[in-house]
Design a protein around this motif. Structure first.
Motif, PDB file in Angstrom:
ATOM      1  N   ALA A 170       0.828  -1.206   0.000  1.00 45.17           N
ATOM      2  CA  ALA A 170       0.000   0.000   0.000  1.00 45.17           C
ATOM      3  C   ALA A 170       0.863   1.257   0.000  1.00 45.17           C
ATOM      4  O   ALA A 170       0.551   2.245  -0.682  1.00 45.17           O
ATOM      5  N   ASP A 171       1.952   1.236   0.757  1.00 47.30           N
ATOM      6  CA  ASP A 171       2.853   2.385   0.813  1.00 47.30           C
ATOM      7  C   ASP A 171       3.516   2.624  -0.536  1.00 47.30           C
ATOM      8  O   ASP A 171       3.676   3.782  -0.971  1.00 47.30           O
ATOM      9  N   ALA A 172       3.896   1.537  -1.227  1.00 48.04           N
ATOM     10  CA  ALA A 172       4.517   1.684  -2.544  1.00 48.04           C
ATOM     11  C   ALA A 172       3.541   2.297  -3.539  1.00 48.04           C
ATOM     12  O   ALA A 172       3.926   3.122  -4.376  1.00 48.04           O
ATOM     13  N   GLU A 173       2.271   1.914  -3.438  1.00 49.69           N
ATOM     14  CA  GLU A 173       1.268   2.510  -4.324  1.00 49.69           C
ATOM     15  C   GLU A 173       1.110   3.995  -4.034  1.00 49.69           C
ATOM     16  O   GLU A 173       1.044   4.819  -4.957  1.00 49.69           O
ATOM     17  N   THR A 174       1.073   4.354  -2.761  1.00 52.01           N
ATOM     18  CA  THR A 174       0.968   5.765  -2.381  1.00 52.01           C
ATOM     19  C   THR A 174       2.150   6.568  -2.904  1.00 52.01           C
ATOM     20  O   THR A 174       2.000   7.708  -3.355  1.00 52.01           O
ATOM     21  N   ALA A 175       3.333   5.949  -2.873  1.00 49.68           N
ATOM     22  CA  ALA A 175       4.538   6.640  -3.327  1.00 49.68           C
ATOM     23  C   ALA A 175       4.534   6.871  -4.831  1.00 49.68           C
ATOM     24  O   ALA A 175       5.196   7.786  -5.328  1.00 49.68           O
ATOM     25  N   GLY A 176       3.814   6.013  -5.576  1.00 48.15           N
ATOM     26  CA  GLY A 176       3.751   6.194  -7.017  1.00 48.15           C
ATOM     27  C   GLY A 176       4.294   5.052  -7.840  1.00 48.15           C
ATOM     28  O   GLY A 176       4.460   5.183  -9.058  1.00 48.15           O
ATOM     29  N   ALA A 177       4.584   3.896  -7.205  1.00 44.38           N
ATOM     30  CA  ALA A 177       5.050   2.731  -7.962  1.00 44.38           C
ATOM     31  C   ALA A 177       3.983   2.304  -8.963  1.00 44.38           C
ATOM     32  O   ALA A 177       2.784   2.525  -8.762  1.00 44.38           O
ATOM     33  N   ASP A 178       4.421   1.666 -10.043  1.00 49.03           N
ATOM     34  CA  ASP A 178       3.504   1.231 -11.096  1.00 49.03           C
ATOM     35  C   ASP A 178       3.110  -0.231 -10.970  1.00 49.03           C
ATOM     36  O   ASP A 178       2.089  -0.654 -11.521  1.00 49.03           O
ATOM     37  N   ALA A 179       3.921  -1.021 -10.279  1.00 47.69           N
ATOM     38  CA  ALA A 179       3.647  -2.445 -10.108  1.00 47.69           C
ATOM     39  C   ALA A 179       4.466  -2.942  -8.918  1.00 47.69           C
ATOM     40  O   ALA A 179       5.354  -2.235  -8.406  1.00 47.69           O
TER      41      ALA A 179
END
Length: 308
Positions: A93-102
């Motif tokens: 979830a944190d990676a998605e918030t940061a802007g990761a694509d996958a």
């Protein structure tokens, strides 16, 4: 939807002499990878970037640096490396918030206790992580000899029943298991990208069929991976063999026993090539010997790798 195809290096992580993240050299390394025609995404927070030694804050900082340097040029895949399922879900979830694509989801070390006998455990791990994020996920398939491995049926269940899972990083290191997994996934109604991580037998895995290459070894030879992948795609086996003849001795030098020094050796190669300033690694890893540095120097020369 992120298209997971082509050459996807898992970047290395330079450290300073006091073993802090070396941001200038990391950015320099990333720019060199992004300049290679055929590199279609970048993977961070994975084995190659020594994720096991990074704190949660350092993982987030590394991801932020990668996202900033990549600046949308290609997708960024962030590793989810955590044994506890709830903690892994928070990282996702944190990676998605940061802007990761996958996301590249590693197996939990808990699997080593017998996930083959309890495949529902692995399925639940991936399903709970998927529930915490909308990002596409890559399931990391470990070697057939590893206690963290997943059988073909378990892989098929994870890929077919969990919507977020759209690819596997295939590192079974067993060409029979690889083909079995590949054929089972190709038979699904849902498209699943098979990304080979067979660094020591990459040509064989690509000839059988793969949608791309996801490997830490690509942090040094991404240009050769791209040339090899393109040659196989054109069914130009003679050209593919010539490229593989350059890659194979260098792969053997990097992945020689003890295997745990693999990414350590790749850092040395980058240093020898002038692509980073120094090959510092965090404990428990230790610097390679002078004898091994000499072997790597020869392997770099045999591969004809270009200096920065």
């Amino acid at each position: 939807m992120v298209q997971l195809r082509g050459v996807i290096p898992a970047h290395l992580l330079p450290f300073t002499a006091d073993l802090e993240i070396d941001e200038p050299n990391l950015r320099r390394h990333l720019r060199a990878l992004l300049d290679i025609d055929g590199v279609t995404a970048i993977t961070t927070n994975a084995h190659a970037s020594e994720v096991a030694t990074l704190t949660a804050d350092e993982q987030r900082r590394q991801l932020d640096i990668v996202l900033d340097e990549v600046a949308g040029a290609v997708p960024v895949i962030s590793g989810v490396y955590q044994d506890g399922t709830a903690k892994a879900a928070r990282i996702a979830a944190d990676a998605e918030t940061a802007g990761a694509d996958a996301l590249l989801v590693f197996p939990s070390v808990v699997f080593e206790g017998g996930s083959q006998a309890r495949p529902e455990m692995a399925f639940g791990h991936y399903a709970q992580i998927a529930a915490a994020t909308s990002l596409p996920m890559i399931a990391f398939v470990y070697p057939a000899t590893s206690g963290l491995r997943l059988g073909t049926d378990a892989i098929v269940a994870i890929c077919s029943q969990i919507d977020n899972v759209v690819a596997i990083k295939e590192w079974s290191n067993d060409i029979v298991a690889y083909e079995r997994n590949l054929r089972a996934l190709r038979a699904l109604d849902k498209p699943i990208a098979v990304l080979s991580s067979f660094s020591r037998s990459l040509l064989a895995s690509l000839v059988l069929g793969a949608d791309g290459v996801l490997s830490g070894h690509g942090s040094v030879v991404a240009d050769l991976h791209a040339e090899l992948f393109a040659a196989v795609g054109k069914q130009d086996l003679a050209h593919a063999r010539r490229v593989w003849d350059r890659i194979q001795p260098f792969a053997e030098a990097c992945y020689a026993d003890p295997f745990l020094d693999g990414h350590n050796r790749m850092k040395v190669a980058l240093e020898l090539l002038g692509r980073i300033d120094a090959a510092h690694v965090r404990p428990p890893l230790q610097a390679v010997t002078d004898t091994e540095r000499d072997r790597l120097r020869v392997a770099v020369e045999q591969a004809g790798l270009a200096r920065a």
